[in-house]
Scaffold this motif. Sequence first.
Motif, short mmCIF file in Angstrom:
data_model
loop_
_atom_site.label_atom_id
_atom_site.label_comp_id
_atom_site.label_asym_id
_atom_site.label_seq_id
_atom_site.Cartn_x
_atom_site.Cartn_y
_atom_site.Cartn_z
N ILE A 258 -5.51 -13.03 13.38
CA ILE A 258 -6.19 -12.52 14.74
C ILE A 258 -7.03 -13.49 15.33
O ILE A 258 -7.98 -13.88 14.91
CB ILE A 258 -6.59 -11.20 14.62
N ASP A 259 -6.71 -13.82 16.57
CA ASP A 259 -7.76 -14.69 17.31
C ASP A 259 -8.71 -14.12 18.02
O ASP A 259 -9.73 -14.70 18.55
CB ASP A 259 -6.73 -15.59 18.19
N TRP A 260 -8.50 -12.82 18.55
CA TRP A 260 -9.37 -12.13 19.34
C TRP A 260 -9.21 -10.62 19.30
O TRP A 260 -8.00 -10.14 18.97
CB TRP A 260 -9.20 -12.33 20.87
N LEU A 261 -10.44 -10.12 19.28
CA LEU A 261 -10.14 -8.44 19.21
C LEU A 261 -11.40 -7.88 20.30
O LEU A 261 -12.45 -8.40 20.16
CB LEU A 261 -10.60 -7.83 17.95
N GLU A 262 -10.96 -6.93 21.09
CA GLU A 262 -11.75 -6.46 22.25
C GLU A 262 -11.28 -5.31 22.72
O GLU A 262 -10.21 -4.84 22.75
CB GLU A 262 -11.84 -7.63 23.33
N SER A 263 -12.31 -4.64 23.24
CA SER A 263 -12.10 -3.38 23.97
C SER A 263 -12.72 -3.19 25.45
O SER A 263 -12.44 -2.63 26.16
CB SER A 263 -12.62 -2.02 23.26
N ASN A 264 -13.72 -4.01 25.79
CA ASN A 264 -14.35 -4.11 26.72
C ASN A 264 -15.09 -2.94 27.08
O ASN A 264 -15.18 -2.59 28.29
CB ASN A 264 -13.69 -4.48 28.08
N ASN A 265 -15.33 -1.99 26.22
CA ASN A 265 -15.94 -0.59 26.48
C ASN A 265 -17.00 -0.49 25.49
O ASN A 265 -17.08 -0.67 24.40
CB ASN A 265 -14.67 0.21 25.93
N GLU A 266 -18.04 0.08 26.31
CA GLU A 266 -19.40 0.25 25.39
C GLU A 266 -19.27 0.99 24.31
O GLU A 266 -19.89 0.86 23.31
CB GLU A 266 -20.51 0.68 26.50
N TYR A 267 -18.61 2.12 24.58
CA TYR A 267 -18.35 2.98 23.18
C TYR A 267 -18.05 2.42 22.06
O TYR A 267 -18.32 2.94 21.01
CB TYR A 267 -17.43 4.21 23.73
N TRP A 268 -16.89 1.43 22.06
CA TRP A 268 -16.31 0.66 21.02
C TRP A 268 -16.85 -0.51 20.45
O TRP A 268 -16.52 -1.06 19.48
CB TRP A 268 -15.06 0.68 21.13
N LEU A 269 -18.14 -0.79 21.23
CA LEU A 269 -18.77 -2.21 20.82
C LEU A 269 -19.01 -2.33 19.38
O LEU A 269 -18.66 -3.49 18.79
CB LEU A 269 -19.88 -2.54 21.86
N GLU A 270 -19.67 -1.63 18.94
CA GLU A 270 -19.94 -1.33 17.38
C GLU A 270 -19.01 -1.59 16.48
O GLU A 270 -18.94 -2.24 15.43
CB GLU A 270 -20.83 -0.45 17.18
N GLN A 271 -17.91 -0.76 16.98
CA GLN A 271 -16.70 -0.78 15.97
C GLN A 271 -15.83 -2.03 16.19
O GLN A 271 -15.54 -2.50 15.04
CB GLN A 271 -15.64 0.51 16.36
N ASP A 272 -15.77 -2.70 17.26
CA ASP A 272 -15.22 -3.95 17.78
C ASP A 272 -15.77 -4.89 16.63
O ASP A 272 -15.22 -5.64 15.96
CB ASP A 272 -15.43 -4.21 18.93
N ALA B 16 -17.66 -4.52 13.81
CA ALA B 16 -17.46 -4.25 12.55
C ALA B 16 -15.75 -4.79 11.98
O ALA B 16 -15.68 -5.24 11.08
CB ALA B 16 -17.64 -2.74 12.12
N LEU B 17 -15.00 -4.45 13.07
CA LEU B 17 -13.67 -4.93 12.69
C LEU B 17 -13.63 -6.43 12.61
O LEU B 17 -12.95 -7.10 11.79
CB LEU B 17 -12.65 -4.28 13.85
N ARG B 18 -14.28 -7.09 13.50
CA ARG B 18 -14.31 -8.84 13.50
C ARG B 18 -15.02 -9.14 12.38
O ARG B 18 -14.39 -10.34 11.73
CB ARG B 18 -15.12 -9.11 14.88
N THR B 19 -15.96 -8.44 12.06
CA THR B 19 -16.86 -8.78 10.90
C THR B 19 -15.88 -8.81 9.57
O THR B 19 -15.73 -9.58 8.60
CB THR B 19 -18.00 -8.02 10.55
N ASP B 20 -15.16 -7.71 9.44
CA ASP B 20 -14.33 -7.37 8.39
C ASP B 20 -13.18 -8.41 8.01
O ASP B 20 -12.65 -8.57 7.14
CB ASP B 20 -14.01 -5.94 7.97
N PHE B 21 -12.54 -8.50 9.23
CA PHE B 21 -11.48 -9.36 9.24
C PHE B 21 -11.83 -11.03 9.55
O PHE B 21 -10.81 -11.66 9.74
CB PHE B 21 -10.26 -8.80 10.17
N ASN B 22 -12.83 -11.40 9.61
CA ASN B 22 -13.44 -12.64 10.16
C ASN B 22 -12.92 -13.17 11.30
O ASN B 22 -12.13 -14.11 11.39
CB ASN B 22 -13.29 -13.78 8.92
#
Length: 397
Positions: free
Chosen positions: A76-90, A92-98
């Motif tokens: 996965i090259d990019w993961l994003e929501s552009n949404n304040e509510y999900w920034l921390e979860q975004d 965490a997912l980037r961290t877990d999947f590098n």
Amino acid sequence: MNVIYISPHFPTNYYRFCQELARNGANVLGIGDAPYEELCDELKESLTEYYRVSSMENYDEMLRAVAFFTFKYGKIDWLESNNEYWLEQDAALRTDFNITSGQKSWDMEKIKHKSAMKAYYKEAGIPTARYHLVDTLENGLKFASEVGYPVIVKPDNGVGSNATFKLKNEAQLREFYASGWSTQYIMEEFINGEICSYDSIIDSHGNPLLETGNITPVSIMDSVNDRSKVFFYIVQTLADDVRAAGRACVKAFGVRSRCTHLEFFRLLEDKEGLGKKGDIVGLEVNMRPSGGFTPEMINYACSTDFYKCWADMVCFDRLTLPDYPEKFYGAHVGRRDEKRYVHTHEEVMSRWRNQIMMTGVLDPALAGAMGDRFYIARLDTAEQLAQFEEYVSAEIN
């Protein structure tokens, strides 16, 4: 290019981020909690595949969704929501999947906690309000006696103006403490200032690809708490001092490859320790687009396509649209359902038919800050801007 877009269906206009990614040739992989058949046709056509979870709050489900896409489509090259509510979860997912193209979990403290932002504003050379992390009543009373009333209290890690209050005297402060709270609050000295912002899209080197900003003459906190008028606008020309402050913050916070909505006060009076009337003071940073239909307002004001610009940044790290010189004001006026207005909806639409670009009813999740019904207009002059706001907002007393 494999791009996972989180919550592509909400806010409703965010399907356009996916649409522009697809037009740029990306595999757009959506994760959301809405049934597929409820997605708009434009979003369905833009998604390579959609993975529905029963709850986006369930991190295990989100992990499984990203793992499924990784197994099926590769890295996965990019993961994003552009949404304040999900920034921390975004993150965490980037961290877990590098996933290396965005912020990781260790970046969240400085962009989500208002107290932690202070040090980075200082690094950028921008003063901020004195503050106190709320603990005991005794310490709260001491802080208020030092800075004077009113004081502002809000969650240290919060979204928008939710649960934000202006405490005007000791009795209200004591009432706040007596009410109890379940999250860490920050208390700040009150700043008499007009809120202005630096809204941008930043490339992978920390350079701005698009820059503009908005001005909010009426405090969003007061608008939410008092159910008062809603009015803000995209500027025709970004002020030099706001541009300089925004770029300094981008550098201090280490912003790369994302949207920003960085908020400042422009002082309406001299403030000891902070500056003279007209100076810029830091408020808070938001590492995502400004909310609601602000991207559309930017399009109308700047003669551009914000969604296309973001997708170009993701896919090419540059813009492909020409820079059109014609600029306008992009205004948002919100109305409250419980209020009565001098001019009917039909009269507004008739009087301003050549300027109104959008109108509609907002989702309750957005209506508190932005009004139940909204009008977005493109206006040529500051005089026309003032006339539009006055006409739409005028209430029957």
